[in-house]
Structures are given as structure tokens and as C-alpha cells.
Design an enzyme around this catalytic site. Structure first.
Site, PDB file in Angstrom:
ATOM      1  N   ASP A  43       2.439   1.385   4.785  1.00 40.12           N
ATOM      2  CA  ASP A  43       3.527   0.972   4.202  1.00 40.12           C
ATOM      3  C   ASP A  43       4.387   0.778   3.207  1.00 40.12           C
ATOM      4  OD1 ASP A  43       2.041  -1.668   3.912  1.00 40.12           O
ATOM      5  OD2 ASP A  43       3.476  -2.497   3.027  1.00 40.12           O
ATOM      6  N   LYS A  86      -4.176  -3.721   7.799  1.00 36.86           N
ATOM      7  CA  LYS A  86      -3.006  -3.518   8.879  1.00 36.86           C
ATOM      8  C   LYS A  86      -3.753  -1.209   8.683  1.00 36.86           C
ATOM      9  CE  LYS A  86      -0.639  -7.040   8.336  1.00 36.86           C
ATOM     10  NZ  LYS A  86       0.573  -7.293   7.904  1.00 36.86           N
ATOM     11  N   GLY A  87      -3.834  -1.016   7.546  1.00 40.34           N
ATOM     12  CA  GLY A  87      -3.176   0.853   7.342  1.00 40.34           C
ATOM     13  C   GLY A  87      -4.518   1.520   7.789  1.00 40.34           C
ATOM     14  N   LYS A 116      -6.025  10.254  -2.931  1.00 38.93           N
ATOM     15  CA  LYS A 116      -5.654  10.582  -4.123  1.00 38.93           C
ATOM     16  C   LYS A 116      -5.733  10.906  -4.690  1.00 38.93           C
ATOM     17  CE  LYS A 116      -0.994   8.112  -2.812  1.00 38.93           C
ATOM     18  NZ  LYS A 116      -0.452   6.128  -3.973  1.00 38.93           N
ATOM     19  N   ARG A 160       5.292   1.828   8.408  1.00 39.07           N
ATOM     20  CA  ARG A 160       4.033   1.700   8.919  1.00 39.07           C
ATOM     21  C   ARG A 160       3.815   2.801  10.973  1.00 39.07           C
ATOM     22  NH1 ARG A 160      -0.136  -1.773   6.348  1.00 39.07           N
ATOM     23  NH2 ARG A 160       1.255  -3.075   5.592  1.00 39.07           N
ATOM     24  N   ASP A 195      -7.014   5.314  -3.234  1.00 38.60           N
ATOM     25  CA  ASP A 195      -6.188   5.217  -4.253  1.00 38.60           C
ATOM     26  C   ASP A 195      -6.941   5.021  -5.271  1.00 38.60           C
ATOM     27  OD1 ASP A 195      -3.496   4.898  -5.236  1.00 38.60           O
ATOM     28  OD2 ASP A 195      -3.615   3.613  -5.452  1.00 38.60           O
ATOM     29  N   ASP A 217      -6.681   4.121   5.393  1.00 40.11           N
ATOM     30  CA  ASP A 217      -5.780   4.871   5.505  1.00 40.11           C
ATOM     31  C   ASP A 217      -5.270   6.115   4.570  1.00 40.11           C
ATOM     32  OD1 ASP A 217      -5.384   2.662   3.836  1.00 40.11           O
ATOM     33  OD2 ASP A 217      -3.431   2.556   4.212  1.00 40.11           O
TER      34      ASP A 217
END
Ligand code: IMP
Ligand code: MG
Length: 175
Positions: free
Chosen positions: A157, A41-42, A129, A163, A101, A98
Site C-alpha cells: 500500500d 495485511k501486505g 529490495k 493494495r 526492505d 510482501d
């Protein structure tokens, strides 16, 4: 434990950067169409804002993935929870995420999507990141590189909350 949110990137900063990326993509894809693939969903908030700022013809599709295994850290093996509706064959595809990582989810996902025969395949992420990278992923468009802190907002989130924040914030826990 109570928590509060410290603003890392303001709404104005995020909006300005999305505008710049939209202009960059519009230049890079001049004379073509672009097919945006949102990872739910991000990626959804970023993709909607980005799509509004792209001036070449845009089509959209959505997919939802989850990591296999009980470990909360992404294992790198991705299960498709909701697949794309449309074929990627011969399309100029940009995957919109989104955050990158460890890079595990995206390296697996990109490999899988490449097998579907797109004319081109690029990756656009709002946040990166780099300190956390375990698997090398080639990111074509990055909004912001951020330090190794847990962030929320703009689609990201914490336990499914936050969000909807129109900025990027760091979750801080009150003692
Ligand atoms: P990875 O790159 O495979 O480690 O997985 C990245 C995914 O982990 C992202 O798509 C997010 O869903 C989640 N994630 C990583 N860092 C954060 C964060 O700081 N806040 C919220 N979600 C995050
Ligand atoms: Mg994600």
C-alpha cells in the site's frame, strides 16, 4: 499532490513467478505438509495466490505486527497486534511476506517464531529490495529483486491504498 502508478511488474509476470514458486515449494516439501504464516495485511494477496499453486497439503494462519516507536522507519522491535491462532510446534512453517526492505521487521519476527519450536522455518517474499538491507535476513524464496523504489499493488500500500492492484507499480508524483 497527485500521483500515478507506473507498472514495474505486470500481472502476467507476477502470476507466472508465483506459479514457479508454488511448484518449487511443492517439490521441496514433497511428502510433507506446509504451514503458511501470512503477515497481514501486505502478505495476504501473495499468500492466497501462492497457496492455490502448492500441491502438498497446506494449512494457513495469519498474524499482524507493527513497529514500536513514533518513527515511521521500522525500529526492529515488533509488537504483535494479532497473534497466530495455532501453535507452530513441530510444523514445517513458511512465513509469507510482501516485501523485505531493511529486514528489521522480519529478523525480529523470525527469531520470535523460531522460539515456538517449528520443525522448520523458512521465509518466502514476493519482493526483495536488497539495496535497502540493514539487517541480514535469510530469504529462502524470492519472487523478484527490485530496485530501491516505493512500490504498491499485490498487497502493498501507499497510505492504505492500491493494495488491490493485480500488478506491482511504482508511485510517481506529478508536479
Ligand atoms: P522492513 O524490512 O522492516 O524495513 O519492513 C518492511 C515493511 O515495510 C514491509 O512489510 C512493508 O509493509 C513496508 N514496505 C517496505 N517497502 C515498501 C514499498 O516499497 N511499498 C510499500 N510498503 C513497503
Ligand atoms: Mg509487510
Amino acid at each position: 499532490m497527485a500521483e500515478h502508478i507506473r507498472v514495474l511488474l505486470s500481472e502476467e509476470e507476477v502470476d507466472r513467478r508465483i506459479q514457479e514458486i508454488g511448484e518449487q515449494i511443492s517439490r521441496d516439501y514433497a511428502g510433507k505438509k506446509v504451514h503458511l504464516v501470512c503477515v497481514l495485511k501486505g502478505g495476504s494477496f501473495f499468500m492466497c495466490e501462492l497457496a492455490k499453486r502448492i500441491t502438498v497439503p497446506v494449512s494457513l494462519d495469519f498474524m499482524s505486527v507493527s513497529s514500536y516507536g513514533s518513527d515511521t522507519k521500522s525500529s526492529g522491535v515488533v509488537k504483535i497486534v494479532k497473534d497466530l491462532d495455532e501453535s507452530l510446534k513441530d510444523k514445517d512453517v513458511i512465513v509469507v511476506e510482501d516485501i523485505v526492505d531493511s529486514g528489521r521487521t522480519l529478523s525480529y519476527l523470525l527469531e520470535m517464531l523460531r522460539d515456538r519450536g517449528p520443525a522448520s522455518l523458512r521465509l518466502c517474499t514476493l519482493l526483495d529490495k536488497p539495496d535497502r538491507r540493514v539487517i541480514d535476513v535469510n530469504v529462502d524464496y524470492t519472487g523478484f529483486q527490485i530496485p530501491d523504489e516505493f512500490v504498491v499493488g499485490y498487497g502493498l500500500d501507499y497510505d492504505q491504498m492500491y493494495r488491490n492492484l493485480p500488478y506491482i507499480g511504482v508511485v510517481e508524483f506529478d508536479n
